[in-house]
Structures are given as structure tokens and as C-alpha cells.
Design a protein around this motif. Structure first.
Motif, mmCIF file in Angstrom:
data_model
loop_
_atom_site.group_PDB
_atom_site.id
_atom_site.type_symbol
_atom_site.label_atom_id
_atom_site.label_comp_id
_atom_site.label_asym_id
_atom_site.label_seq_id
_atom_site.Cartn_x
_atom_site.Cartn_y
_atom_site.Cartn_z
ATOM 1 N N SER A 1 -2.249 -7.326 -1.702
ATOM 2 C CA SER A 1 -1.878 -6.141 -2.842
ATOM 3 C C SER A 1 -3.182 -6.327 -3.602
ATOM 4 C CB SER A 1 -0.704 -6.726 -3.425
ATOM 5 O OG SER A 1 -0.700 -6.139 -4.861
ATOM 6 N N TRP A 2 -3.805 -5.185 -3.902
ATOM 7 C CA TRP A 2 -4.979 -5.213 -4.707
ATOM 8 C C TRP A 2 -4.631 -5.002 -6.222
ATOM 9 C CZ3 TRP A 2 -9.127 -7.036 -2.832
ATOM 10 C CH2 TRP A 2 -9.033 -7.172 -1.302
ATOM 11 N N ALA B 1 -10.517 -0.713 0.700
ATOM 12 C CA ALA B 1 -9.755 -1.593 1.705
ATOM 13 C C ALA B 1 -9.398 -0.731 2.801
ATOM 14 C CB ALA B 1 -8.939 -2.376 0.921
ATOM 15 N N ALA B 2 -8.744 0.809 2.478
ATOM 16 C CA ALA B 2 -8.219 1.677 3.387
ATOM 17 C C ALA B 2 -9.440 2.221 4.294
ATOM 18 C CB ALA B 2 -7.762 2.852 2.920
ATOM 19 N N CYS C 1 -10.207 -0.631 -5.271
ATOM 20 C CA CYS C 1 -9.922 -1.615 -4.041
ATOM 21 C C CYS C 1 -9.220 -1.161 -2.941
ATOM 22 C CB CYS C 1 -9.615 -3.051 -4.611
ATOM 23 S SG CYS C 1 -10.540 -4.229 -5.435
ATOM 24 N N ASP C 2 -7.912 -0.390 -3.503
ATOM 25 C CA ASP C 2 -7.364 0.230 -2.303
ATOM 26 C C ASP C 2 -8.057 1.107 -1.463
ATOM 27 O OD1 ASP C 2 -4.605 -0.959 -2.666
ATOM 28 O OD2 ASP C 2 -4.169 0.039 -4.398
ATOM 29 N N ARG C 3 -8.799 1.921 -2.119
ATOM 30 C CA ARG C 3 -9.532 2.897 -1.447
ATOM 31 C C ARG C 3 -10.629 2.443 -0.387
ATOM 32 N NH1 ARG C 3 -11.820 8.390 -4.770
ATOM 33 N NH2 ARG C 3 -11.988 8.627 -2.650
ATOM 34 N N ALA D 1 -7.760 -1.907 -9.217
ATOM 35 C CA ALA D 1 -6.844 -2.036 -8.209
ATOM 36 C C ALA D 1 -7.213 -0.748 -7.401
ATOM 37 C CB ALA D 1 -5.526 -2.230 -8.623
ATOM 38 N N ARG D 2 -7.232 0.316 -7.906
ATOM 39 C CA ARG D 2 -7.202 1.693 -7.371
ATOM 40 C C ARG D 2 -8.635 1.631 -6.399
ATOM 41 N NH1 ARG D 2 -7.978 4.647 -11.421
ATOM 42 N NH2 ARG D 2 -10.132 5.077 -10.981
#
Ligand SMILES: [Zn+2]
Ligand SMILES: [Zn+2]
Length: 303
Positions: free
Chosen positions: A108-109, A87-88, A83-85, A80-81
């Protein structure tokens, strides 16, 4: 992933590149930085233990990907972490349309990483991507977000988990010195099982048999391959294989196969102004060949 090699290749290309290529290289340069940084931390927290060298070697010649039975563990919180980076970065720097950027920001990843089959992702990454695309609606993604854009995020996140394990696996593959085996090199990535993204033709050396290597962008593996052979269907019929390149660029060519109607983007080291240090960079530079492959207005030069 070798940052120094990437930076050397970027330096060689950025000076003479057109604006579009420069932007693309800038985007990927930052993506690779995220993947490398996360990859190093993940490998330290959960070291990958490759099978014995004999087992890797056996599987290589049998064409059985190592991760299929010796999977990489992917922790949902880590995934998830990452993916968040990614995706940003994708939302900010890929030049996507505003409504796509907004939709991407709503994902929401953390939820995705709970629902997605991360066991499969660590054992068979191409199957994971394929299954996720097929069952896309499970992830309840906003309608404005195309599946192809959505899936770039987990597909790129995988590299952070697979890169270092793939290097450990590929370090066990010995150079091919047995002539009888010269045509046995695997079509799919020996580490993760993904079809090759691109190939490189250089000098004939002990490590690359026919002077050619294939590259997997999913996990970073490079492996030896025959020069006169289709990297998709494996045919060695020279009448079905042709090289094409764009006028003015001898270094980047397509090997076109009329047996399976596919092509493989290939960089020729001897025709390249600078040494080939990074297939990551070559892969991005060769994107233009994809457009050309689908556009017959271009005047392709067959050899
Ligand atoms: Zn791979
Ligand atoms: Zn073919």
C-alpha cells in the motif's frame, strides 16, 4: 525533463541496439513519461519557489545542496499516486519474477506515504532513500519483495517532484568564467545532494568549464565539472585516473579512480554517432559498463 530530447536520443539508439538495451530503453521511456506527466501536474499545483540567484550561486561554490534549506514540498497523497503508477509499470514491464510481482502488488503506497519521512525526501533525497532502506521493516513489506526492488518505486517517484524545482535552481547557476574557481565545482548534485550518476564530455564551452558535465538522475540536474578529476573523491592526480572503454564503443567510457576505487560512466560527445541530447537515455545505455566494471574477464582498453 525534455521529452523531445529524450525521443531524439531514443530514436538514435533504438535502431542499432541489442534486444536487452531495447527492452531497457522501452521500460525507461514509459517511466520518464509517468514522471514527466506527474511532475507537470504537481508543479502546477504546488509551484516551487527557488531562493534568490545569489544564494543559489553561493551554495553551488560552497558545495551545499539547495534543497537542504529550501526543500521541495511533497504531498503524501501525490506521492502515493505517483508510487502506485510506477509500481504498476515496474510490476508489468520490468521482467520481475512472479512472486516479486505479486508481493509488489500487495504494497500500500498510501500507507507508505503516511509513514515515510517525506519532509526529508524533499530536503535530502539520498538520505531519505538510505534511511528508508535501513528501517525497511517499518514499512511491513511482504518478505518476497527485496528491499532494493521496493525502494526503486519511491526513488523513481521522487523525480516527479524534484525535476522542475531542480531546473529552476540550476537556471540560477551562472557559467564559470573565473579561472581561480575552476576546480571548485561540487562533487554532489548542487540541487538535491545526490552523487552524480554519469557524466558527459563534450566541447569546452562557457557553460561547462572543462568541457565536462555531471548528471544527477534523482532530480535531473547537470552541472559543470573538471575533465581530469574524480567525480567521487575529487582527486585531480592524473596518475590515479584512467579511462576505459569497450572495444567498438569509443563513446561510452569509464573514468576509473585508483585513489577511491570508484568509477564514473561517461559519454564522449565527439565519439558519439549522434549528438548527446538526453543524459537520461545515456544513463540507461551505459548500464552495461557497470557489469563490465565488476567483471575482469572483459578485455578493457586503457588509454
Ligand atoms: Zn540532484
Ligand atoms: Zn576517486
Amino acid at each position: 525533463m525534455n521529452r523531445q530530447a529524450i525521443d531524439r536520443a531514443l530514436e538514435a539508439y533504438l535502431s542499432g541496439a541489442d534486444e536487452q538495451t531495447k527492452m531497457r530503453l522501452g521500460f525507461f521511456s514509459e517511466l520518464w513519461r509517468i514522471q514527466e506527466e506527474e511532475g507537470a501536474a504537481i508543479a502546477q499545483a504546488h509551484p516551487y519557489d527557488p531562493p534568490a540567484a545569489e544564494e543559489v550561486e553561493q551554495r553551488y561554490w560552497d558545495g551545499r545542496a539547495v534543497f537542504a534549506d529550501y526543500p521541495v514540498r511533497i504531498d503524501p497523497d501525490d506521492f502515493a499516486r505517483v508510487c502506485d503508477r510506477i509500481a504498476a509499470h515496474l510490476g508489468e514491464h520490468a521482467g520481475l519474477e512472479e512472486e516479486v510481482v505479486d508481493a509488489l502488488a500487495q504494497v500500500s503506497w498510501g500507507d507508505f506515504s503516511q509513514v515515510a519521512d517525506l519532509k526529508l525526501a524533499g530536503a535530502n533525497p539520498p538520505e531519505f532513500v538510505e534511511q528508508a532502506l535501513q528501517a525497511f521493516e517499518v514499512f511491513e513489506v511482504p518478505a518476497e519483495l527485496p528491499a532494493s526492488v521496493f525502494m526503486m518505486v519511491p526513488a523513481w517517484a521522487l523525480r516527479a517532484f524534484l525535476d522542475i524545482p531542480a531546473s529552476a535552481v540550476m537556471a540560477c547557476v551562472k557559467p564559470n568564467t573565473n579561472d581561480e574557481r575552476v576546480h571548485d565545482n561540487p562533487l554532489l548534485c548542487p540541487a538535491c545532494g545526490t552523487p552524480a550518476t554519469a557524466s558527459c564530455v563534450g566541447e569546452v564551452t562557457a557553460t561547462n568549464g572543462g568541457g565536462r558535465t555531471l548528471y544527477c538522475s534523482t532530480c535531473s540536474a547537470n552541472w559543470g565539472f573538471e575533465r581530469i578529476r574524480c567525480a567521487r573523491c575529487g582527486t585531480q592526480n592524473p596518475n590515479h585516473l584512467h579511462w576505459f572503454h569497450i572495444e567498438g564503443d569509443d563513446a561510452h567510457r569509464m573514468q576509473d579512480c585508483t585513489e577511491c576505487m570508484s568509477y564514473m560512466r561517461t559519454v564522449f560527445e565527439n565519439d558519439s554517432p549522434a549528438p548527446i541530447t538526453s543524459m537520461e537515455v545515456e544513463d540507461v545505455v551505459m548500464v552495461k559498463l557497470d557489469a563490465i566494471a565488476h567483471d575482469d574477464r572483459f578485455n578493457l582498453k586503457a588509454e
